[in-house]
Design a protein around this motif. Structure first.
Motif, mmCIF file in Angstrom:
data_model
loop_
_atom_site.group_PDB
_atom_site.id
_atom_site.type_symbol
_atom_site.label_atom_id
_atom_site.label_comp_id
_atom_site.label_asym_id
_atom_site.label_seq_id
_atom_site.Cartn_x
_atom_site.Cartn_y
_atom_site.Cartn_z
ATOM 1 N N TYR A 37 36.647 28.203 41.053
ATOM 2 C CA TYR A 37 37.519 28.227 40.192
ATOM 3 C C TYR A 37 38.377 27.191 40.066
ATOM 4 O O TYR A 37 38.992 26.702 41.022
ATOM 5 C CB TYR A 37 38.196 29.607 40.418
ATOM 6 C CG TYR A 37 37.362 30.846 40.352
ATOM 7 C CD1 TYR A 37 36.810 31.574 39.157
ATOM 8 C CD2 TYR A 37 36.806 31.294 41.404
ATOM 9 C CE1 TYR A 37 35.929 32.768 39.259
ATOM 10 C CE2 TYR A 37 35.750 32.183 41.795
ATOM 11 C CZ TYR A 37 35.470 32.694 40.668
ATOM 12 O OH TYR A 37 34.499 33.909 40.589
ATOM 13 N N GLU A 38 39.050 26.913 38.675
ATOM 14 C CA GLU A 38 39.890 25.899 38.501
ATOM 15 C C GLU A 38 41.440 26.653 38.363
ATOM 16 O O GLU A 38 41.332 27.583 37.498
ATOM 17 C CB GLU A 38 39.716 25.039 37.235
ATOM 18 C CG GLU A 38 40.374 23.944 37.020
ATOM 19 C CD GLU A 38 39.815 22.961 35.811
ATOM 20 O OE1 GLU A 38 40.266 23.228 34.805
ATOM 21 O OE2 GLU A 38 38.940 22.142 36.023
ATOM 22 N N VAL A 39 42.323 26.220 39.272
ATOM 23 C CA VAL A 39 43.557 26.478 39.229
ATOM 24 C C VAL A 39 44.585 25.311 38.776
ATOM 25 O O VAL A 39 44.608 24.249 39.399
ATOM 26 C CB VAL A 39 44.102 27.067 40.166
ATOM 27 C CG1 VAL A 39 45.591 27.644 40.392
ATOM 28 C CG2 VAL A 39 43.029 28.495 40.591
ATOM 29 N N THR A 40 45.452 25.455 37.823
ATOM 30 C CA THR A 40 46.250 24.335 37.523
ATOM 31 C C THR A 40 47.691 24.850 37.703
ATOM 32 O O THR A 40 48.281 25.864 37.424
ATOM 33 C CB THR A 40 46.193 23.993 35.986
ATOM 34 O OG1 THR A 40 44.777 23.596 35.679
ATOM 35 C CG2 THR A 40 47.117 22.700 35.525
ATOM 36 N N VAL A 41 48.455 23.775 38.359
ATOM 37 C CA VAL A 41 49.921 24.025 38.728
ATOM 38 C C VAL A 41 50.634 22.873 37.820
ATOM 39 O O VAL A 41 50.511 21.714 37.989
ATOM 40 C CB VAL A 41 50.073 23.978 40.032
ATOM 41 C CG1 VAL A 41 51.926 24.010 40.324
ATOM 42 C CG2 VAL A 41 49.559 24.889 41.067
ATOM 43 N N SER A 42 51.576 23.641 36.842
ATOM 44 C CA SER A 42 52.501 22.679 36.011
ATOM 45 C C SER A 42 53.802 22.903 36.739
ATOM 46 O O SER A 42 54.139 23.939 37.022
ATOM 47 C CB SER A 42 52.341 23.111 34.654
ATOM 48 O OG SER A 42 50.883 23.085 34.127
ATOM 49 N N VAL A 43 54.557 21.713 36.735
ATOM 50 C CA VAL A 43 56.016 21.966 37.260
ATOM 51 C C VAL A 43 56.967 21.985 36.044
ATOM 52 O O VAL A 43 57.036 21.252 35.164
ATOM 53 C CB VAL A 43 56.391 20.542 37.891
ATOM 54 C CG1 VAL A 43 57.685 20.888 38.482
ATOM 55 C CG2 VAL A 43 55.436 20.624 39.075
ATOM 56 N N GLY A 44 57.506 23.303 35.976
ATOM 57 C CA GLY A 44 58.459 23.529 34.984
ATOM 58 C C GLY A 44 57.997 24.513 33.898
ATOM 59 O O GLY A 44 56.957 24.295 33.439
ATOM 60 N N ILE A 45 58.730 25.531 33.550
ATOM 61 C CA ILE A 45 58.563 26.171 32.410
ATOM 62 C C ILE A 45 58.659 25.191 31.146
ATOM 63 O O ILE A 45 57.891 25.216 30.221
ATOM 64 C CB ILE A 45 59.466 27.511 32.210
ATOM 65 C CG1 ILE A 45 59.426 28.456 33.637
ATOM 66 C CG2 ILE A 45 59.405 28.047 30.789
ATOM 67 C CD1 ILE A 45 60.463 29.544 33.611
ATOM 68 N N GLU A 46 59.486 24.528 31.406
ATOM 69 C CA GLU A 46 59.880 23.279 30.499
ATOM 70 C C GLU A 46 59.317 22.016 31.117
ATOM 71 O O GLU A 46 59.740 21.889 32.544
ATOM 72 C CB GLU A 46 61.296 23.162 30.210
ATOM 73 C CG GLU A 46 61.788 24.200 29.370
ATOM 74 C CD GLU A 46 63.515 24.086 28.963
ATOM 75 O OE1 GLU A 46 64.104 22.957 29.306
ATOM 76 O OE2 GLU A 46 63.997 25.057 28.459
#
Length: 156
Positions: A37-46
């Protein structure tokens, strides 16, 4: 080390610093052991800035307490985001069903342990100015051995 990790204090009212630093995990809420499975972590709600004086150094992802990996970023990265391929294993579903018999004692079912476990993804990121930040997301991992209607065969 956990004493130095920042987390959201109030998820309904994040501060400006929290909005730009809390890891946001995007992935499936249910997975099957053995699947990828691919999991993406983005830093920040903004979205967090990525410039010479202020940037995200790296992002780590864990499933339960197992480290999936680290993505190194830095000021030259296009955006503060990391994508991981996650393959949960059957060992996450470790508990077994059991039966207590007043004559034979405890019998453990060797073929039909739990069919799933609720655990979590945990993401930790490092900002060169604002330190470490962590967040988590609940996920259910289903056994790939689960067969509908299967009955347990007790071993005495």
């Amino acid at each position: 080390m956990t004493d130095n990790i920042n987390r959201l204090k109030d998820k309904d009212n994040p501060t400006e610093t929290e909005k730009k630093h809390i890891p946001v995990i995007e992935g499936p809420s249910m997975m099957t052991a053995g699947g990828t499975y691919e999991v993406t972590v983005s830093v920040g709600i903004e979205p967090h800035v990525m410039e010479d004086g202020h940037y995200i150094e790296w992002v780590d992802l864990y499933l339960a307490d197992q480290k999936i990996g680290r993505v190194d970023l830095g000021p030259s990265a296009e955006k503060a985001e990391a994508t991981f391929n996650v393959t949960p294993n059957e060992e996450l579903i470790g508990a077994k069903e059991f039966e207590v018999c007043h004559i034979r004692g405890v019998n453990v079912c060797g073929d039909c342990g739990l069919t799933s476990v609720i655990t979590d993804f945990k993401a930790i990121e490092s900002c060169n100015v604002h330190g470490l930040w962590e967040s988590s997301m609940e996920v259910e991992v289903m056994s790939s051995k689960q067969k509908p209607g299967k009955k347990c065969s007790w071993k005495a």
